[in-house]
Design an enzyme around this catalytic site. Sequence first.
Site, mmCIF file in Angstrom:
data_model
loop_
_atom_site.group_PDB
_atom_site.id
_atom_site.type_symbol
_atom_site.label_atom_id
_atom_site.label_comp_id
_atom_site.label_asym_id
_atom_site.label_seq_id
_atom_site.Cartn_x
_atom_site.Cartn_y
_atom_site.Cartn_z
ATOM 1 N N GLU A 1 0.832 -1.213 0.000
ATOM 2 C CA GLU A 1 0.000 0.000 0.000
ATOM 3 C C GLU A 1 0.863 1.257 0.000
ATOM 4 O O GLU A 1 0.507 2.269 -0.613
ATOM 5 C CB GLU A 1 -0.969 -0.004 1.182
ATOM 6 C CG GLU A 1 -1.981 -1.166 1.185
ATOM 7 C CD GLU A 1 -2.761 -1.330 -0.118
ATOM 8 O OE1 GLU A 1 -2.985 -0.327 -0.821
ATOM 9 O OE2 GLU A 1 -3.132 -2.482 -0.447
ATOM 10 N N HIS B 1 1.710 2.089 -3.482
ATOM 11 C CA HIS B 1 0.618 2.872 -4.088
ATOM 12 C C HIS B 1 0.694 4.315 -3.592
ATOM 13 O O HIS B 1 0.511 5.262 -4.342
ATOM 14 C CB HIS B 1 -0.746 2.300 -3.670
ATOM 15 C CG HIS B 1 -1.155 1.054 -4.403
ATOM 16 N ND1 HIS B 1 -1.284 0.984 -5.769
ATOM 17 C CD2 HIS B 1 -1.521 -0.186 -3.951
ATOM 18 C CE1 HIS B 1 -1.687 -0.236 -6.128
ATOM 19 N NE2 HIS B 1 -1.831 -0.974 -5.041
HETATM 20 CO CO CO Z 1 -2.595 -2.978 -5.021
#
Ligand code: CO
Length: 500
Positions: free
Chosen positions: A264, A267
Amino acid sequence: MTASTKYEQLLKHIRELGHLESSVALLDWDAETYMPSAGIEIRSEQIATLSRMSHEKMTEPALGELLAELEGNTDDDDAATNVREMKRTYDRAVKVPGRLVEELARTSTRAKETWAQARKERKFELFEKDLSRLIDLRREYADAIGYEEKRYDALLDEYEPGMRASQVTAVFDSLRGPLSEFVQQIADASQKPDPSVLHRHYPEATQKLWCRQMAEVIGFDFKCGRIDISTHPFCSGTGPQDVRLTTRYEEDFFNAATFGTLHEAGHGLYEQGLPTEHLFTPRGEATSLGIHESQSRMWENMIGRSMPFWKRYYAQCQIAFPDALGDVPLEKFYGAINTVEPSFIRVEADEVTYNLHIILRFEIESDLIDGTLAVKDLPAAWNQKMHDLLGITPAHDADGCLQDVHWSFGGFGYFPTYALGNLYAAQFFEQVRKDIPNLDQQTESGKFDDLLGWLRTNIHQYGSRYRAAELAERVTGKPLSAEPFLNYIRAKFSPIYGLG
Ligand code: CO
């Protein structure tokens, strides 16, 4: 009115749209993290109202007129990007009749419930009728939007703009055989790592500190972001200055939070690297889900599961979790976090087998949308492919075709983006290694500035300026291919499994 005044008008319109959409995202984030469960009813109404307002704003004829006048009539590349991408979104929004949008929303709300029930009871029949209806509606939806080659393309385009099923098929076809074969070689290998140490006790309070530190060392900026807890980890937020990550802690499984957080945070680094001056416009937003996933997978796997990374951080990890890892040498730990094992559940799959789970889903959902596979035959088709690709057969549909939420919300065309992300990641990473020859030494000294700088310069700063395929070609000098990924996994996993 001059073209530049019109463009100012367009910007104002799409920024207000951005305010509505990002508010929905924030309400969703809150619902997944802190909202008391009784708040769900009011929350659904808040989200429904804002979503309706944003749909109205997106389909206003005045927006269509502005876009028509500005198309091919913009001053610079940034404006051209915004007009191109807004036109695409506007066209998709106005082509679909309101009746169909409502019917889809209603059916997927019901389908999510019948899916959850079917999964719980392990009875596909409970979900079959709603799934059939969703497929019919999605076909109608694709026909309303239009396509050149395949109906599926209109659905895929929502997540991976410009990508066609034929391109996905071509790249997956070149991946399927060699990957399946490599998985078989690993299954037959006599040398195997032992992942059991990952299931010792890892106290949640320590994991929280540890994961925060891991996100920080790779460059996630906590002045512009946070990490909280949710059942299903995700990354959302309101632009580069407010990025919300979530993770989940399992005390008896090391990987869940550590690699979930690195994923994450990957991201999140993309979001934090998007150009702030283009906030709420396509120029300032991620270009596709596949490219987004390439960022998370690179940090999670190519860095986070690499030997140089753990040469730097393993001693600290042992100090943080002395009871679990005190007696485990680095080599053994490295093998454990890189264990390859054909398994039923996609979200738990390792780096090597993961893409096979996606190929299976892509082939099945293409056939469902084409109508060459009947819904009632889905479980059998799933189990057959699982056997062909991974050599295992699920005992029931909860471990098979009922495991993922995507189809229950009508999200056909979403799955390929996960595998595309892995392939883009490997292709970018191959280029990174050429451009930063001492990357491993840098990783081993905990220095990620050059890598992050490379991603900022080559990928993040462009937002949606280039579509995914064009971006990959510009950055790596060649079109998307499965080759870099295959080379990467062979080079990494052959030594772990003692393969020649
Ligand atoms: Co992902």
